[in-house]
Design an enzyme around this catalytic site. Sequence first.
Site, short mmCIF file in Angstrom:
data_model
loop_
_atom_site.label_atom_id
_atom_site.label_comp_id
_atom_site.label_asym_id
_atom_site.label_seq_id
_atom_site.Cartn_x
_atom_site.Cartn_y
_atom_site.Cartn_z
N HIS A 1 -85.44 70.24 -80.92
CA HIS A 1 -85.02 71.40 -80.11
C HIS A 1 -85.75 71.36 -78.76
CE1 HIS A 1 -82.83 73.38 -83.33
NE2 HIS A 1 -83.83 73.09 -84.15
N GLU A 2 -87.04 71.05 -78.82
CA GLU A 2 -87.87 71.00 -77.60
C GLU A 2 -87.31 69.95 -76.63
OE1 GLU A 2 -92.09 70.66 -78.22
OE2 GLU A 2 -92.41 69.58 -76.33
N ARG A 3 -87.13 68.74 -77.13
CA ARG A 3 -86.71 67.64 -76.24
C ARG A 3 -85.32 67.91 -75.69
NH1 ARG A 3 -89.55 63.05 -80.08
NH2 ARG A 3 -91.63 63.58 -79.36
N GLN B 1 -88.68 70.44 -85.03
CA GLN B 1 -88.81 71.35 -83.90
C GLN B 1 -88.83 70.57 -82.57
OE1 GLN B 1 -90.76 75.53 -83.76
NE2 GLN B 1 -92.43 74.09 -83.61
N SER C 1 -83.97 70.74 -75.09
CA SER C 1 -83.96 71.85 -74.12
C SER C 1 -84.33 71.40 -72.70
CB SER C 1 -84.90 72.97 -74.58
OG SER C 1 -86.26 72.59 -74.43
#
Length: 390
Positions: A251-253, A248, A255
């Site tokens: 995806h965070e980094r 996850q 974004s």
Amino acid sequence: MGKAIKTSEQLYFTKDHELVRRAVRDFVNKEINPHVDEWEEAGIAPLKRLFKKMGKLGFLGIRYDPKYGGQGLDYWYETVFLEELGHIKALGLAVAITVQTNMATPAIDEFGSEFLKQTYLKAAIEGKKVGAIAVTEPGAGSDVAALATTAERRSNHYVINGSKMYITNGTQADFYTLLARTSEDPGYHSFSLFVIPADLPGVEVSRKLEKLGVWISDTAELYFDQVKVPVDHLIGKEGEGFIYQMQQFQHERFSLLPFACTAARDIIDLTVAYVRDRVVFGKPLIRRQVLQHRLADWVTEIESLKQFIYHMVRMKQAGLDATREISMGKLIAGQLLNKVADGCLQMHGGMGYMKESVISRYYRDARGLSIGGGADEVLRGVIAKIENFA
Ligand SMILES: Cc1cc2nc3c(=O)[nH]c(=O)nc-3n(C[C@H](O)[C@H](O)[C@H](O)COP(=O)(O)OP(=O)(O)OC[C@H]3O[C@@H](n4cnc5c(N)ncnc54)[C@H](O)[C@@H]3O)c2cc1C
């Protein structure tokens, strides 16, 4: 000879991508930017109201399955959306939105049960529930495996005890995607990821935190006291939560990168406009070659990062693991945004130091990018490990 390419964007983006870009840009210009000064001062943006509007326009589920209200589009469309968030004149709100789309929901989408997807993913995509990601604790940030919040299985529920720190959207969230320890055993299979409804008895916002920057984004310390959460709120399998969270994080980094790039470019543009007007020692500041060169260096680095992001998108589209590239990109983005914001504030002189100038907000907001979502040193560690340096 093929048709001449006018801009590098035309290599990657079609008319359909540009329609999405225009729609997001219009929304940012009409529904967000006119209000950001007020929300920044208030220390909070009305996410429930805003996300409902964004949900209706399909912005909160660009990549997600239409079965759950998503648009079912690819990473290029997501990149367009994320690039446009960078035009928000308060970066904390861009972060708050990506918490909903890229931080609190990817694990539910990838590993969650049909029940969790129908109840939480769909509601997040529609903007009917605000999500937050609760990993960091007072005693565990960079070292995620040091976290102390426990989830103890008792018949048909888990009991959660512990606290979480620096949680973005924390005071407004309807649910927390929370990582907790489900075993005392050493190793990475002692953690599990849960969806915790914020209205369960024992869930408490201990305090709303005051920050150096990103004031518009509400950040909270949370406390979980004997919170009974039904077993069907476990994401995927017990013991696999750490692995899910590491995925996850990608995806965070990712974004954070497209909007950081856009923001850096906006900072340059507003600074060029300022130094064109500002006359010092008898001529506009922009006529000084030293300033032009500095700006040229920065736009060169911004363009390099942008093309590197497009390389990551190609990797993601091909189903390749882009952990190395995303870590490098996040490291570059944090440093670049800080450098550009600092250097451009300097070019504004005293006006740059004033609260009333937007550059001072960018300067304050940029600082968090080298800490949140993995500090620069943690990213260097990931890169060194993948490169087998030790
Ligand atoms: C504005 C903001 C919003 C946030 N939102 C969220 C959120 O929504 N959800 C959430 O779970 N967390 C959130 N965080 C927490 C964030 O992810 C952590 O702050 C970050 O991971 C660093 O952890 P820490 O603060 O505990 O720093 P520590 O782990 O105590 O590290 C302190 C410093 O030590 C250095 N360091 C760390 N490891 C190493 C190493 N191996 N070698 C050398 N130096 C090292 C780094 O410079 C680091 O900044 C947010 C943070 C901020 C600032």
